[in-house]
Design an enzyme around this catalytic site. Structure first.
Site, PDB file in Angstrom:
ATOM      1  N   LYS A 125      -7.319   5.791  10.551  1.00  0.00           N
ATOM      2  CA  LYS A 125      -7.081   5.460  11.967  1.00  0.00           C
ATOM      3  C   LYS A 125      -7.706   6.477  12.910  1.00  0.00           C
ATOM      4  CE  LYS A 125      -2.680   3.785  10.266  1.00  0.00           C
ATOM      5  NZ  LYS A 125      -2.213   4.790   9.310  1.00  0.00           N
ATOM      6  N   GLY A 151       1.884   4.566   1.834  1.00  0.00           N
ATOM      7  CA  GLY A 151       1.814   5.293   3.101  1.00  0.00           C
ATOM      8  C   GLY A 151       1.676   6.783   2.838  1.00  0.00           C
ATOM      9  N   GLY A 174       0.837  -1.202   0.000  1.00  0.00           N
ATOM     10  CA  GLY A 174       0.000   0.000   0.000  1.00  0.00           C
ATOM     11  C   GLY A 174       0.868   1.247   0.000  1.00  0.00           C
ATOM     12  N   HIS A 179      -5.392   3.878  16.465  1.00  0.00           N
ATOM     13  CA  HIS A 179      -4.026   4.246  16.072  1.00  0.00           C
ATOM     14  C   HIS A 179      -2.971   3.857  17.118  1.00  0.00           C
ATOM     15  CE1 HIS A 179      -1.929   7.348  13.259  1.00  0.00           C
ATOM     16  NE2 HIS A 179      -1.090   6.410  13.624  1.00  0.00           N
ATOM     17  N   ASP A 215      -2.942   4.032   2.684  1.00  0.00           N
ATOM     18  CA  ASP A 215      -3.005   4.056   4.149  1.00  0.00           C
ATOM     19  C   ASP A 215      -3.031   5.507   4.636  1.00  0.00           C
ATOM     20  OD1 ASP A 215      -2.558   2.424   6.779  1.00  0.00           O
ATOM     21  OD2 ASP A 215      -1.279   4.193   6.903  1.00  0.00           O
ATOM     22  N   TYR A 227      -2.555  12.553  10.452  1.00  0.00           N
ATOM     23  CA  TYR A 227      -1.581  12.979   9.437  1.00  0.00           C
ATOM     24  C   TYR A 227      -1.924  14.371   8.896  1.00  0.00           C
ATOM     25  CZ  TYR A 227      -0.347   7.966   9.399  1.00  0.00           C
ATOM     26  OH  TYR A 227       0.003   6.683   9.740  1.00  0.00           O
TER      27      TYR A 227
END
Ligand code: A2P
Length: 318
Positions: A77, A18, A16, A110, A43, A48
């Site tokens: 998450k 990131g 995947g 998370h 992901d 983030y």
């Protein structure tokens, strides 16, 4: 493309993209290029701070017909400030709105760490909830709620120790965790955790599979300079980075390398099809150093109810 089977038979693409540390202004183009070049797994995470931009890329991808929603695997998450059961659905609603999606393929807790709503990163001890104030069992009930509501097809955890994962599997009432996403690469092989995952049909996803740009520390060991990874790479005509990813996929794990560079993204996706021999897997097995680039000390400062031992060795669910 290599895929991994979840307990219900659904398939997760093993490699995947990131998006941690993929900055605003860059991340939308990075996600767009990646999917255009064949990635089918992205992901994400609320913390983030870039899910809106990732959502812009998804919109462009769907509008241009590059893939349909159901052809893409999207993970996000739950951040540590939304661990109370009643906060889980609203937090996921915000993530879905930012990503422009009506469901996730996978939603993860998370960290097994809780703090007060609105806190991004704890800067003083008073903002934490102690483990027994908002137990993980409570948060997990919220995760089961989102699965039952169809907001996430699968649910799991991240940064869970072997004992904590095992304990959660034992007490989960409606659905056990289906994935545990942890730091994993040749210098931190997570052998004990992988055994627990295999025993319970949990997929281990490796984050920072390339050492996360040395975790931002100049003193940290450089995966790309490891002699074994380089030698194995030479034998296959691939880079040390690709060997690290091929090793992860070869162990039955998924990997989520971050890159905003088109050439490196392509290399990383292609690494999922590099097959290493048993002898090469064994040689890489011997470079394990138990080394964490992301060691969690930022949650374990003076006065915090959490410690490094609690985090990585403990099994407490609060
Ligand atoms: P960039 O985004 O400029 O490609 P991790 O996935 O372990 O967090 O590592 C991400 C870091 O590794 C980023 O600094 C990323 O930089 C770099 N990187 C990603 N893919 C490769 C690759 N194939 N070769 C070298 N460096 C890479």
């Amino acid at each position: 493309m290599t895929t991994l089977k979840l307990r219900d038979g659904d398939l997760m693409p093993a490699v995947g993209l990131g998006t941690w540390q993929a900055e605003k202004g860059v991340v939308a183009e990075a996600v767009y290029m990646a999917v255009k070049n064949g990635y089918r797994h992205v992901d994400c995470a609320a913390i983030y701070g870039n899910e809106k931009e990732v959502g812009e890329a998804f919109k462009r991808i769907f509008d241009e017909g590059i893939v349909k929603r159901e052809e893409l695997w999207v993970t996000s998450k739950l951040w540590c400030d939304r661990h109370e059961r009643g906060e889980v659905i609203p937090a996921l609603e915000e993530t879905l709105a930012d990503l422009g999606l009506d469901y996730l393929d996978l939603y993860l807790v998370h960290w097994p760490i809780a703090f007060k709503k609105g806190v991004s990163f704890p800067e003083e001890p008073s903002v934490f909830f102690a483990p027994d104030e908002v137990p993980i069992t409570e948060t997990w009930a919220g995760m089961e709620d989102v699965k039952e509501a169809g907001m996430a097809k699968h649910v799991g955890v991240s940064n869970f120790s072997p004992a904590r994962l095992e304990n959660l599997v034992k007490v989960a009432e409606r659905c056990g965790p289906e994935v545990n996403q942890v730091e994993c690469h040749p210098f931190l092989q997570q052998g004990e955790l992988l055994k627990v995952c295999e025993k319970h049909g949990v997929i281990l996803t490796g984050y920072s599979p390339l050492g996360s740009g040395k975790g931002g520390s100049g003193d940290a060991p450089d995966l790309f300079e490891d002699a074994v990874l380089k030698e194995v790479g030479e034998a296959h005509g691939v880079s040390a980075a690709q060997v690290a990813l091929a090793w992860g996929v070869g162990r039955g794990c998924s990997v989520i390398p971050k890159s905003t560079d088109e050439g490196r993204q392509k290399q990383n996706l292609a690494a999922g099809d590099v097959v290493l021999t048993d002898e090469e897997m064994g040689r890489i097995g011997a470079v394990d150093a138990g080394y964490r680039y992301i060691d969690g000390t930022f949650f374990c400062g003076e006065g915090s109810p959490y410690s490094i031992d609690w985090l990585w060795e403990g099994g407490d669910l609060g």
